[in-house]
Write an enzyme that holds these catalytic residues in place. Structure first.
Site, short mmCIF file in Angstrom:
data_model
loop_
_atom_site.label_atom_id
_atom_site.label_comp_id
_atom_site.label_asym_id
_atom_site.label_seq_id
_atom_site.Cartn_x
_atom_site.Cartn_y
_atom_site.Cartn_z
N GLY A 10 0.83 -1.21 0.00
CA GLY A 10 0.00 0.00 0.00
C GLY A 10 0.85 1.25 0.00
N ASP A 31 0.54 -8.99 1.40
CA ASP A 31 -0.48 -8.06 0.90
C ASP A 31 -1.41 -8.83 -0.03
OD1 ASP A 31 -0.30 -4.61 0.57
OD2 ASP A 31 -1.79 -5.78 -0.56
N TYR A 149 -15.16 1.88 10.32
CA TYR A 149 -13.69 1.92 10.24
C TYR A 149 -13.10 2.31 11.60
CZ TYR A 149 -9.01 3.04 8.61
OH TYR A 149 -7.65 3.08 8.45
#
Ligand code: UDP
Length: 324
Positions: A10, A31, A149
């Site tokens: 990322g 990942d 989140y």
């Protein structure tokens, strides 16, 4: 030192990978390439000191195997981006909670320290001149799915603290505030790449709401330096740290700096906040700034890059076609 970085393909993870390489580590990146991109690791992989494993933090056996071969874990893998969270709340909760549980369980069993990437979102719509690590969270209601989140990240912090208390886990929780820099994509809504790319293309710059909302933007290089410094100092373990810049700017001010530095004549357009997120129960945070005194006390942290330096670098980065 051998480090495992979950979410290492990322934006932040790939910069962290390069920083740890500079510090002499060998690295394993795990990942699933859901939002990360292999091209982010292009330079890191070329050193021969990084092994990339495509896989998922839900996969307990794989996590355990990779944790066993490393000395420490930087846990950055998560479901991110407001749009994804609103569209796939179950997936978000599964990755951010079950996945993190797996990471902490493996780290604890195998006696490895773990840095948990958390977020300024955990302060929610609390109002304060700046957020200290002790500032209480103000989250919810449940009908507003965006809070998933923040709730999952806060639950992860509690989980790490519980592992530390009952089973002796060594951990750090790092609350990232607005982080930006080259390689950040605008695809998941992040404002700086969106503004820079719009300005370079001559497209309208879209401000959500009135533009008077405030953020502090920190260069990713400063953020990952803090992450690596914290992890290298065991006396910082067992605690929560804000990481970010403490220089506030309005989103209107940001748009104007981007226009000035690009020399673009893109118009600024204003879109009602509810319209920007299709009325999906998203409310903006009006003012968000970290108190970073704890971080400066413990590792001597000061952000080195000014906003103009960040924007200049990003303008150069996105001037190459095909990026972003
Ligand atoms: N924003 C905006 N236009 C965009 C994207 C974002 O005006 O194209 C605003 C957004 O509403 C927020 C701020 O910029 O007030 C920062 O947004 P971002 O998603 O980058 O970070 P966060 O909201 O998590 O602080």
């Amino acid at each position: 030192m051998k480090s495992l970085i979950t979410g290492g393909a990322g934006f932040i993870g790939s910069h962290l990978c390069e920083e740890l390489l500079r510090r002499g580590d060998t690295i394993v990146v795990l990942d699933d390439l859901s939002t990360g991109r292999l091209e982010n690791l292009h330079a890191a992989l070329a050193t021969g000191q990084v092994r990339f494993v495509e896989g998922d933090i839900i996969d307990e056996a794989l996590l355990r195997e990779l944790t066993a071969e490393c000395d420490r874990i930087f846990h950055l893998a998560a479901a991110v981006g407001v749009k994804l969270i609103l569209e796939r709340p179950l997936h978000t909760m599964n990755v951010n909670m079950t996945g993190t549980h797996n990471v902490l369980e493996a780290a604890c069993d195998l006696g490895k320290p773990v840095l948990l990437a958390s977020t300024s979102e955990v302060y929610g719509h609390q109002v304060a001149q700046s957020f200290r690590e002790e500032t209480p969270s103000l989250l919810g209601p449940v009908s507003e799915m965006r809070w998933i989140y923040a709730v999952t990240k806060l639950a992860d912090e509690y989980l790490a603290a519980a592992y530390a208390q009952e089973r002796g886990l060594s951990y750090i929780a790092a609350r990232f505030f607005n982080t930006t820099g080259p390689r950040q994509t605008g695809r998941y809504g992040m404002v700086v790449p969106r503004f820079v790319q719009a300005a370079l293309a001559g497209d309208p710059i879209t401000i959500y709401g009135d533009g008077r909302q405030v953020r502090c933007f920190c260069h990713v290089a400063d953020v990952i330096r803090a992450v690596a410094d914290l992890m290298s100092k065991p006396e910082t373990y067992g605690d929560v740290y804000n990481i970010g810049s403490d220089q506030p700017i309005t989103i209107q001010g940001l748009a104007e700096r981007v226009l000035e530095l690009t020399g673009s004549s893109s118009p600024i357009e204003y879109v009602a906040y509810t319209e920007a997120y299709d009325g999906l129960g998203v409310h903006d945070i009006r003012y968000r700034a970290p108190d970073i005194s704890k971080l400066s006390r413990t590792i001597g942290f000061r952000p080195k890059h000014t906003l103009d330096e960040i924007l200049t670098q990003m303008i150069e980065y996105y001037s190459t076609p095909g990026r972003g």
